[in-house]
Design a protein around this motif. Structure first.
Motif, mmCIF file in Angstrom:
data_model
loop_
_atom_site.group_PDB
_atom_site.id
_atom_site.type_symbol
_atom_site.label_atom_id
_atom_site.label_comp_id
_atom_site.label_asym_id
_atom_site.label_seq_id
_atom_site.Cartn_x
_atom_site.Cartn_y
_atom_site.Cartn_z
ATOM 1 N N LYS A 161 50.945 19.004 1.395
ATOM 2 C CA LYS A 161 51.356 20.067 2.543
ATOM 3 C C LYS A 161 50.213 20.165 3.519
ATOM 4 C CE LYS A 161 54.198 23.002 -0.264
ATOM 5 N NZ LYS A 161 54.473 24.243 -0.948
ATOM 6 N N ARG A 162 48.958 20.100 3.148
ATOM 7 C CA ARG A 162 47.842 20.127 3.983
ATOM 8 C C ARG A 162 47.705 18.933 4.927
ATOM 9 N NH1 ARG A 162 44.598 24.597 2.594
ATOM 10 N NH2 ARG A 162 45.022 25.263 0.397
ATOM 11 N N ILE A 163 48.082 17.864 4.109
ATOM 12 C CA ILE A 163 48.096 16.538 5.032
ATOM 13 C C ILE A 163 49.096 16.691 6.099
ATOM 14 C CG2 ILE A 163 48.455 14.162 4.871
ATOM 15 C CD1 ILE A 163 46.896 14.044 2.069
ATOM 16 N N GLN A 164 50.284 17.097 5.677
ATOM 17 C CA GLN A 164 51.358 17.032 6.681
ATOM 18 C C GLN A 164 50.990 18.261 7.881
ATOM 19 O OE1 GLN A 164 54.775 18.480 4.191
ATOM 20 N NE2 GLN A 164 55.028 16.366 3.511
ATOM 21 N N GLN A 165 50.167 19.151 7.589
ATOM 22 C CA GLN A 165 49.930 20.257 8.406
ATOM 23 C C GLN A 165 48.797 19.267 9.551
ATOM 24 O OE1 GLN A 165 47.900 23.433 6.212
ATOM 25 N NE2 GLN A 165 49.959 24.437 6.212
ATOM 26 N N TYR A 166 47.849 18.813 9.139
ATOM 27 C CA TYR A 166 47.078 17.999 9.927
ATOM 28 C C TYR A 166 47.831 16.647 10.614
ATOM 29 C CZ TYR A 166 42.593 19.978 9.015
ATOM 30 O OH TYR A 166 41.584 21.072 8.834
ATOM 31 N N SER A 167 48.783 16.228 10.074
ATOM 32 C CA SER A 167 49.683 15.495 10.762
ATOM 33 C C SER A 167 50.445 15.987 11.922
ATOM 34 C CB SER A 167 50.703 14.762 9.734
ATOM 35 O OG SER A 167 51.442 13.713 10.722
ATOM 36 N N ARG A 168 50.805 17.067 11.838
ATOM 37 C CA ARG A 168 51.425 17.871 12.930
ATOM 38 C C ARG A 168 50.470 18.204 13.870
ATOM 39 N NH1 ARG A 168 54.365 20.225 8.806
ATOM 40 N NH2 ARG A 168 53.201 21.653 8.429
ATOM 41 N N ARG A 169 49.203 18.980 13.581
ATOM 42 C CA ARG A 169 48.139 18.915 14.581
ATOM 43 C C ARG A 169 47.859 17.781 15.305
ATOM 44 N NH1 ARG A 169 43.907 22.732 11.121
ATOM 45 N NH2 ARG A 169 45.338 24.587 10.631
ATOM 46 N N SER A 193 49.488 15.190 16.119
ATOM 47 C CA SER A 193 50.570 14.832 16.860
ATOM 48 C C SER A 193 50.566 15.275 18.338
ATOM 49 C CB SER A 193 52.106 15.340 16.200
ATOM 50 O OG SER A 193 52.382 16.361 16.235
ATOM 51 N N VAL A 194 49.665 16.434 18.412
ATOM 52 C CA VAL A 194 49.442 16.926 19.983
ATOM 53 C C VAL A 194 48.636 15.876 20.585
ATOM 54 C CG1 VAL A 194 48.533 18.691 21.212
ATOM 55 C CG2 VAL A 194 49.722 19.285 19.220
ATOM 56 N N TYR A 195 47.986 15.305 20.040
ATOM 57 C CA TYR A 195 46.695 14.332 20.632
ATOM 58 C C TYR A 195 47.114 12.716 20.636
ATOM 59 C CZ TYR A 195 43.908 18.566 19.696
ATOM 60 O OH TYR A 195 43.503 20.053 19.740
ATOM 61 N N CYS A 196 47.728 12.268 19.670
ATOM 62 C CA CYS A 196 48.045 11.027 19.442
ATOM 63 C C CYS A 196 49.470 10.805 18.616
ATOM 64 C CB CYS A 196 47.060 10.247 18.945
ATOM 65 S SG CYS A 196 46.634 10.853 17.263
ATOM 66 N N ARG A 197 50.080 9.617 18.627
ATOM 67 C CA ARG A 197 50.941 9.308 17.737
ATOM 68 C C ARG A 197 50.345 8.884 16.216
ATOM 69 N NH1 ARG A 197 53.445 5.121 21.154
ATOM 70 N NH2 ARG A 197 52.311 3.802 19.667
ATOM 71 N N ILE A 198 50.677 9.579 15.435
ATOM 72 C CA ILE A 198 50.122 9.386 14.098
ATOM 73 C C ILE A 198 51.102 8.775 12.903
ATOM 74 C CG2 ILE A 198 50.395 11.648 13.270
ATOM 75 C CD1 ILE A 198 47.184 10.166 12.322
ATOM 76 N N GLN A 199 50.519 7.900 12.202
ATOM 77 C CA GLN A 199 51.675 7.403 11.088
ATOM 78 C C GLN A 199 50.790 7.168 10.086
ATOM 79 O OE1 GLN A 199 52.790 3.287 12.236
ATOM 80 N NE2 GLN A 199 54.824 3.322 10.755
ATOM 81 N N LEU A 200 51.233 7.568 8.891
ATOM 82 C CA LEU A 200 50.758 7.364 7.596
ATOM 83 C C LEU A 200 51.521 6.627 6.870
ATOM 84 C CD1 LEU A 200 50.165 11.092 6.769
ATOM 85 C CD2 LEU A 200 48.502 9.409 7.343
ATOM 86 N N ILE A 201 50.959 5.391 6.262
ATOM 87 C CA ILE A 201 51.684 4.208 5.471
ATOM 88 C C ILE A 201 50.956 4.036 4.142
ATOM 89 C CG2 ILE A 201 52.089 1.990 5.419
ATOM 90 C CD1 ILE A 201 52.045 1.707 8.392
#
Length: 164
Positions: free
Chosen positions: A18-26, A28-36
């Motif tokens: 959940k915390r990783i998803q929160q930072y991913s959402r944050r 996304s305001v600055y860049c396109r982020i992808q986790l593989i």
């Protein structure tokens, strides 16, 4: 800018996810982020087996890296980058016209020699050793703080109140 994080293994702890998803959402305001996430090899620490597992994981990591990607490997031997230093590095890469940054995280046995050779830079998060799964959250937080620094936004420390 697109930032891809290629990591060996998955995160099993739901709170950490959940915390990783929160930072991913944050982010996304600055860049396109992808986790593989690439599959982790289950090898015992027997002579040669951990290296074989590291090489198999390395091949999986490399399959997600493009020719034009700027690759930063998380490695204990890397330079320790503060959010400000990472911010300066991201700014430099943007000025060079780099639009794809790939951060790679190895498994419990580290990164293969091939991945380290492909890396343009090596980053150490800090001198403290973190459990592998927690390191993913720390990396996300560092990248988020780097973007805040780059844009001159105030960095708020989580968990601090107005008095301290």
């Amino acid at each position: 800018m697109k930032i891809t994080i290629v990591a060996v293994g998955g995160v099993r702890d739901n709170d950490l996810k959940k915390r990783i998803q929160q930072y991913s959402r944050r982010l996304s305001v600055y860049c396109r982020i992808q986790l593989i996430e690439v599959r982790e090899e289950k090898t015992r620490e027997v002579q040669g087996l951990s290296e074989q597992g590291r090489n198999l994981e390395g091949a999986r990591i490399l399959s997600h890296i493009g020719d034009g990607d700027y690759v930063i490997a998380l490695a204990n031997e890397g330079h320790i980058w503060s959010p400000r230093m990472l911010s300066n590095e991201l700014d430099r890469l943007v000025m060079e016209g780099r639009s794809q940054i790939t951060l790679v995280m190895g498994g419990e046995h580290g990164l293969s020699a091939e991945v380290l050779e492909r890396a343009n830079a090596q980053l150490a998060i800090c001198q403290t050793a973190f459990p592998h799964q927690l390191l993913r959250l720390v990396l996300m937080e560092r990248v988020y703080r780097a973007f805040q620094c780059s844009l001159g936004e105030p960095i708020h420390r989580m968990g601090k109140n107005k008095n301290g």
